[in-house]
Design a protein around this motif. Structure first.
Motif, PDB file in Angstrom:
ATOM      1  N   LEU A   5       0.851  -1.185   0.000  1.00 52.02           N
ATOM      2  CA  LEU A   5       0.000   0.000   0.000  1.00 52.02           C
ATOM      3  C   LEU A   5       0.885   1.232   0.000  1.00 52.02           C
ATOM      4  O   LEU A   5       1.886   1.280   0.728  1.00 52.02           O
ATOM      5  N   VAL A   6       0.508   2.225  -0.789  1.00 49.28           N
ATOM      6  CA  VAL A   6       1.197   3.510  -0.818  1.00 49.28           C
ATOM      7  C   VAL A   6       0.140   4.564  -0.499  1.00 49.28           C
ATOM      8  O   VAL A   6      -0.817   4.740  -1.265  1.00 49.28           O
ATOM      9  N   ILE A   7       0.310   5.227   0.648  1.00 48.95           N
ATOM     10  CA  ILE A   7      -0.685   6.177   1.126  1.00 48.95           C
ATOM     11  C   ILE A   7      -0.018   7.495   1.506  1.00 48.95           C
ATOM     12  O   ILE A   7       1.186   7.548   1.719  1.00 48.95           O
ATOM     13  N   VAL A  82       3.812  -1.203   3.739  1.00 44.33           N
ATOM     14  CA  VAL A  82       3.114   0.081   3.626  1.00 44.33           C
ATOM     15  C   VAL A  82       4.154   1.196   3.510  1.00 44.33           C
ATOM     16  O   VAL A  82       5.110   1.247   4.279  1.00 44.33           O
ATOM     17  N   TYR A  83       3.938   2.061   2.529  1.00 39.89           N
ATOM     18  CA  TYR A  83       4.731   3.286   2.392  1.00 39.89           C
ATOM     19  C   TYR A  83       3.790   4.446   2.673  1.00 39.89           C
ATOM     20  O   TYR A  83       2.758   4.590   2.003  1.00 39.89           O
ATOM     21  N   PHE A  84       4.152   5.262   3.653  1.00 40.43           N
ATOM     22  CA  PHE A  84       3.333   6.416   4.013  1.00 40.43           C
ATOM     23  C   PHE A  84       4.116   7.691   3.747  1.00 40.43           C
ATOM     24  O   PHE A  84       5.184   7.901   4.309  1.00 40.43           O
ATOM     25  N   ILE A 151       6.635  -1.183   7.511  1.00 36.24           N
ATOM     26  CA  ILE A 151       6.085   0.167   7.381  1.00 36.24           C
ATOM     27  C   ILE A 151       7.235   1.143   7.186  1.00 36.24           C
ATOM     28  O   ILE A 151       8.150   1.210   8.006  1.00 36.24           O
ATOM     29  N   VAL A 152       7.171   1.874   6.074  1.00 42.04           N
ATOM     30  CA  VAL A 152       8.187   2.873   5.757  1.00 42.04           C
ATOM     31  C   VAL A 152       7.483   4.218   5.699  1.00 42.04           C
ATOM     32  O   VAL A 152       6.511   4.377   4.963  1.00 42.04           O
ATOM     33  N   ILE A 153       7.977   5.175   6.495  1.00 37.35           N
ATOM     34  CA  ILE A 153       7.391   6.513   6.508  1.00 37.35           C
ATOM     35  C   ILE A 153       8.406   7.481   5.924  1.00 37.35           C
ATOM     36  O   ILE A 153       9.528   7.582   6.414  1.00 37.35           O
ATOM     37  N   GLU A 159      14.245  11.459   1.177  1.00 38.37           N
ATOM     38  CA  GLU A 159      14.199  10.104   1.723  1.00 38.37           C
ATOM     39  C   GLU A 159      13.699   9.104   0.678  1.00 38.37           C
ATOM     40  O   GLU A 159      14.195   7.988   0.593  1.00 38.37           O
ATOM     41  N   VAL A 160      12.741   9.522  -0.123  1.00 42.41           N
ATOM     42  CA  VAL A 160      12.216   8.668  -1.194  1.00 42.41           C
ATOM     43  C   VAL A 160      13.302   8.429  -2.233  1.00 42.41           C
ATOM     44  O   VAL A 160      13.535   7.297  -2.667  1.00 42.41           O
ATOM     45  N   LYS A 161      13.967   9.499  -2.614  1.00 41.25           N
ATOM     46  CA  LYS A 161      15.050   9.406  -3.598  1.00 41.25           C
ATOM     47  C   LYS A 161      16.129   8.440  -3.120  1.00 41.25           C
ATOM     48  O   LYS A 161      16.576   7.568  -3.869  1.00 41.25           O
ATOM     49  N   ASN A 162      16.548   8.572  -1.870  1.00 44.40           N
ATOM     50  CA  ASN A 162      17.566   7.683  -1.301  1.00 44.40           C
ATOM     51  C   ASN A 162      17.065   6.243  -1.230  1.00 44.40           C
ATOM     52  O   ASN A 162      17.821   5.305  -1.501  1.00 44.40           O
ATOM     53  N   TYR A 163      15.820   6.072  -0.849  1.00 42.67           N
ATOM     54  CA  TYR A 163      15.249   4.732  -0.751  1.00 42.67           C
ATOM     55  C   TYR A 163      15.280   4.038  -2.115  1.00 42.67           C
ATOM     56  O   TYR A 163      15.708   2.890  -2.226  1.00 42.67           O
TER      57      TYR A 163
END
Length: 171
Positions: A5-7, A82-84, A151-153, A159-163
């Motif tokens: 899930l991406v929320i 889950v990515y929040f 769960i990744v926040i 942070e998204v770019k690095n992930y």
């Protein structure tokens, strides 16, 4: 990672992230906006949406992009990851307005068929109030699943770019 899930707040980059993650992981992406919105911004009924969701959630793998807060707890029960996107209201508002300007008169890439990019007071207000209202609900639900789900926040775009970079490096 099989059922994802991406929320997060509108304008946070959920759909873009979901599509990129789908390409990199070879897991199909489901943009809930394409299911919920019929041509001309006509929403499906709760019953229609729930029936479609039940079928989708039984798939072996998927990346499901979208909030639809009424169904978050139900969808979370099926997910393993889950990515929040927990971004500031200012960033999300900026991105929503930018997207509207850039896509004037076009149907958004991740929107329902014949749903031209639009913006109104109600939508802007929901973006502005997301952290105060929906975020609280989401954080409470995520707390219930700590330890049983990945769960990744993300709190900042970097942070998204690095992930994603680290995901590519480890592949």
């Amino acid at each position: 990672m099989k059922r994802v899930l991406v929320i997060g707040c509108p304008g946070s980059g959920k759909s873009t992230f979901s599509s990129r993650l789908s390409k990199e992981s070879d897991i199909p992406v489901i943009h809930l906006d394409t299911i919920y919105w019929k041509p001309g911004w006509i929403s499906c009924t709760d019953q229609e949406f729930d029936e479609i969701l039940r079928d989708l959630l039984l798939q072996e793998t998927y990346i499901m992009d979208g909030n639809y807060s009424r169904t978050i707890e139900f969808r979370l029960s099926f997910a393993d990851t889950v990515y929040f996107f927990d971004y500031s209201r200012y960033l999300c508002l900026y991105r929503v307005i930018k997207r509207r300007i850039m896509n004037h008169g076009k149907t958004g890439e991740y929107m329902g068929k014949d749903c031209q990019e639009s913006i109104n007071y109600k939508f802007l207000k929901s973006v502005w109030n997301f952290r105060k209202i929906q975020r609280v609900q989401i954080m409470n639900v995520l707390d219930e699943y700590k330890g049983s789900k990945d769960i990744v926040i993300f709190r900042k775009p970097k942070e998204v770019k690095n992930y994603l970079k680290n995901t590519n490096d480890s592949a």
